[in-house]
Scaffold this motif. Structure first.
Motif, PDB file in Angstrom:
ATOM      1  N   MET A  34      -7.157  13.625  59.457  1.00 50.16           N
ATOM      2  CA  MET A  34      -6.814  14.975  59.884  1.00 50.16           C
ATOM      3  C   MET A  34      -5.313  15.099  60.081  1.00 50.16           C
ATOM      4  SD  MET A  34      -9.749  16.409  59.896  1.00 50.16           S
ATOM      5  CE  MET A  34      -9.247  17.987  60.598  1.00 50.16           C
ATOM      6  N   ALA A  35      -4.803  16.296  59.833  1.00 52.75           N
ATOM      7  CA  ALA A  35      -3.358  16.492  59.952  1.00 52.75           C
ATOM      8  C   ALA A  35      -3.041  17.908  60.397  1.00 52.75           C
ATOM      9  CB  ALA A  35      -2.677  16.207  58.622  1.00 52.75           C
ATOM     10  N   TRP A  36      -1.836  18.065  60.883  1.00 46.31           N
ATOM     11  CA  TRP A  36      -1.281  19.378  61.189  1.00 46.31           C
ATOM     12  C   TRP A  36      -0.023  19.572  60.343  1.00 46.31           C
ATOM     13  CZ3 TRP A  36      -3.590  23.033  64.144  1.00 46.31           C
ATOM     14  CH2 TRP A  36      -4.599  22.616  65.020  1.00 46.31           C
ATOM     15  N   PHE A  37       0.088  20.746  59.765  1.00 49.00           N
ATOM     16  CA  PHE A  37       1.274  21.180  59.053  1.00 49.00           C
ATOM     17  C   PHE A  37       1.744  22.477  59.703  1.00 49.00           C
ATOM     18  CE2 PHE A  37       1.504  18.596  55.115  1.00 49.00           C
ATOM     19  CZ  PHE A  37       0.333  17.887  55.243  1.00 49.00           C
ATOM     20  N   ARG A  38       2.958  22.881  59.382  1.00 51.57           N
ATOM     21  CA  ARG A  38       3.435  24.166  59.881  1.00 51.57           C
ATOM     22  C   ARG A  38       4.339  24.816  58.837  1.00 51.57           C
ATOM     23  NH1 ARG A  38       7.487  22.100  64.746  1.00 51.57           N
ATOM     24  NH2 ARG A  38       9.088  21.159  63.417  1.00 51.57           N
ATOM     25  N   THR A  69       1.663  15.319  70.383  1.00 47.56           N
ATOM     26  CA  THR A  69       0.667  14.254  70.285  1.00 47.56           C
ATOM     27  C   THR A  69      -0.568  14.773  69.560  1.00 47.56           C
ATOM     28  OG1 THR A  69       1.414  13.284  72.379  1.00 47.56           O
ATOM     29  CG2 THR A  69      -0.740  12.602  71.552  1.00 47.56           C
ATOM     30  N   ILE A  70      -0.949  14.073  68.504  1.00 47.26           N
ATOM     31  CA  ILE A  70      -2.178  14.422  67.799  1.00 47.26           C
ATOM     32  C   ILE A  70      -3.298  13.511  68.306  1.00 47.26           C
ATOM     33  CG2 ILE A  70      -1.694  12.867  65.856  1.00 47.26           C
ATOM     34  CD1 ILE A  70      -3.044  14.958  64.023  1.00 47.26           C
ATOM     35  N   SER A  71      -4.471  14.080  68.479  1.00 45.81           N
ATOM     36  CA  SER A  71      -5.621  13.299  68.925  1.00 45.81           C
ATOM     37  C   SER A  71      -6.880  13.934  68.340  1.00 45.81           C
ATOM     38  CB  SER A  71      -5.702  13.260  70.452  1.00 45.81           C
ATOM     39  OG  SER A  71      -5.874  14.568  70.980  1.00 45.81           O
ATOM     40  N   ARG A  72      -7.982  13.248  68.470  1.00 43.11           N
ATOM     41  CA  ARG A  72      -9.230  13.773  67.938  1.00 43.11           C
ATOM     42  C   ARG A  72     -10.396  13.350  68.808  1.00 43.11           C
ATOM     43  NH1 ARG A  72      -9.566  11.856  62.063  1.00 43.11           N
ATOM     44  NH2 ARG A  72     -11.674  12.772  62.135  1.00 43.11           N
ATOM     45  N   ASP A  73     -11.444  14.147  68.751  1.00 39.66           N
ATOM     46  CA  ASP A  73     -12.690  13.836  69.419  1.00 39.66           C
ATOM     47  C   ASP A  73     -13.778  13.944  68.362  1.00 39.66           C
ATOM     48  OD1 ASP A  73     -15.053  13.772  70.876  1.00 39.66           O
ATOM     49  OD2 ASP A  73     -14.229  14.925  72.544  1.00 39.66           O
ATOM     50  N   ASN A  74     -14.210  12.826  67.843  1.00 40.02           N
ATOM     51  CA  ASN A  74     -15.187  12.852  66.756  1.00 40.02           C
ATOM     52  C   ASN A  74     -16.554  13.363  67.210  1.00 40.02           C
ATOM     53  OD1 ASN A  74     -13.309  12.023  64.900  1.00 40.02           O
ATOM     54  ND2 ASN A  74     -13.977   9.885  64.876  1.00 40.02           N
ATOM     55  N   ALA A  75     -16.849  13.239  68.480  1.00 40.95           N
ATOM     56  CA  ALA A  75     -18.113  13.763  68.990  1.00 40.95           C
ATOM     57  C   ALA A  75     -18.127  15.291  68.998  1.00 40.95           C
ATOM     58  CB  ALA A  75     -18.367  13.238  70.395  1.00 40.95           C
ATOM     59  N   LYS A  76     -16.932  15.885  69.057  1.00 41.29           N
ATOM     60  CA  LYS A  76     -16.815  17.342  69.080  1.00 41.29           C
ATOM     61  C   LYS A  76     -16.306  17.908  67.766  1.00 41.29           C
ATOM     62  CE  LYS A  76     -16.013  17.681  74.071  1.00 41.29           C
ATOM     63  NZ  LYS A  76     -15.098  18.171  75.141  1.00 41.29           N
ATOM     64  N   ASN A  77     -16.109  17.052  66.769  1.00 43.73           N
ATOM     65  CA  ASN A  77     -15.591  17.507  65.473  1.00 43.73           C
ATOM     66  C   ASN A  77     -14.291  18.296  65.634  1.00 43.73           C
ATOM     67  OD1 ASN A  77     -17.867  16.366  64.320  1.00 43.73           O
ATOM     68  ND2 ASN A  77     -18.401  18.163  63.109  1.00 43.73           N
ATOM     69  N   THR A  78     -13.422  17.822  66.485  1.00 40.38           N
ATOM     70  CA  THR A  78     -12.212  18.570  66.799  1.00 40.38           C
ATOM     71  C   THR A  78     -10.987  17.666  66.802  1.00 40.38           C
ATOM     72  OG1 THR A  78     -13.490  20.133  68.141  1.00 40.38           O
ATOM     73  CG2 THR A  78     -11.124  20.091  68.484  1.00 40.38           C
ATOM     74  N   VAL A  79      -9.911  18.191  66.262  1.00 44.32           N
ATOM     75  CA  VAL A  79      -8.615  17.528  66.331  1.00 44.32           C
ATOM     76  C   VAL A  79      -7.674  18.423  67.131  1.00 44.32           C
ATOM     77  CG1 VAL A  79      -7.790  18.494  64.137  1.00 44.32           C
ATOM     78  CG2 VAL A  79      -6.808  16.366  65.009  1.00 44.32           C
ATOM     79  N   TYR A  80      -6.783  17.791  67.878  1.00 44.95           N
ATOM     80  CA  TYR A  80      -5.891  18.526  68.769  1.00 44.95           C
ATOM     81  C   TYR A  80      -4.432  18.227  68.426  1.00 44.95           C
ATOM     82  CZ  TYR A  80     -10.208  18.586  71.496  1.00 44.95           C
ATOM     83  OH  TYR A  80     -11.510  18.733  71.903  1.00 44.95           O
TER      84      TYR A  80
END
Length: 122
Positions: A34-38, A69-80
């Motif tokens: 997963m990634a963030w772009f802008r 800071t990028i992080s993820r919660d695979n149980a919630k299918n979400t990246v932050y």
């Protein structure tokens, strides 16, 4: 097919913080990088941060190191994307992206969200 939906953008002042979220559909999230772009007005889309499928490794563009800071919660299918000490130059539309395989900072991501606007006033 993977659908990505970003949220959490808004208008803040310089020095404030925001946390962006990207919710993914499907049962394959835990296998995706997963990634963030802008993309700022009049500029090309640029890489911000990425995280491996397990969350064990991350990568950042130099201008956000130490602040985002990028992080993820695979149980919630979400990246932050936690964004601290925001600056006016962080103003952009922020996009979530996903791909299979290795962590990457280029445009080779298969799935893209619609974006969320972040505006930082001085």
């Amino acid at each position: 097919q993977v659908q990505l939906v970003e949220s959490g953008g808004g208008l803040v002042q310089s020095g404030d913080s925001l946390r962006l979220s990207c919710a993914a559909s499907g049962r394959t999230f835990s296998s995706l990088v997963m990634a963030w772009f802008r993309q700022a007005p009049g500029k090309e889309r640029e890489f911000v941060a990425a995280i491996t499928s397990s969350g064990g490794s991350t990568s950042y563009t130099d201008s956000v190191k130490g602040r985002f800071t990028i992080s993820r919660d695979n149980a919630k299918n979400t990246v932050y994307l936690q964004m601290n000490s925001l600056k006016p130059e962080d103003t952009a539309v922020y996009y979530c992206a996903a791909r299979w395989g290795l962590l990457s900072s280029d445009y080779s991501y298969t799935y893209w969200g619609q974006g969320t606007q972040v505006t930082v006033s001085s």
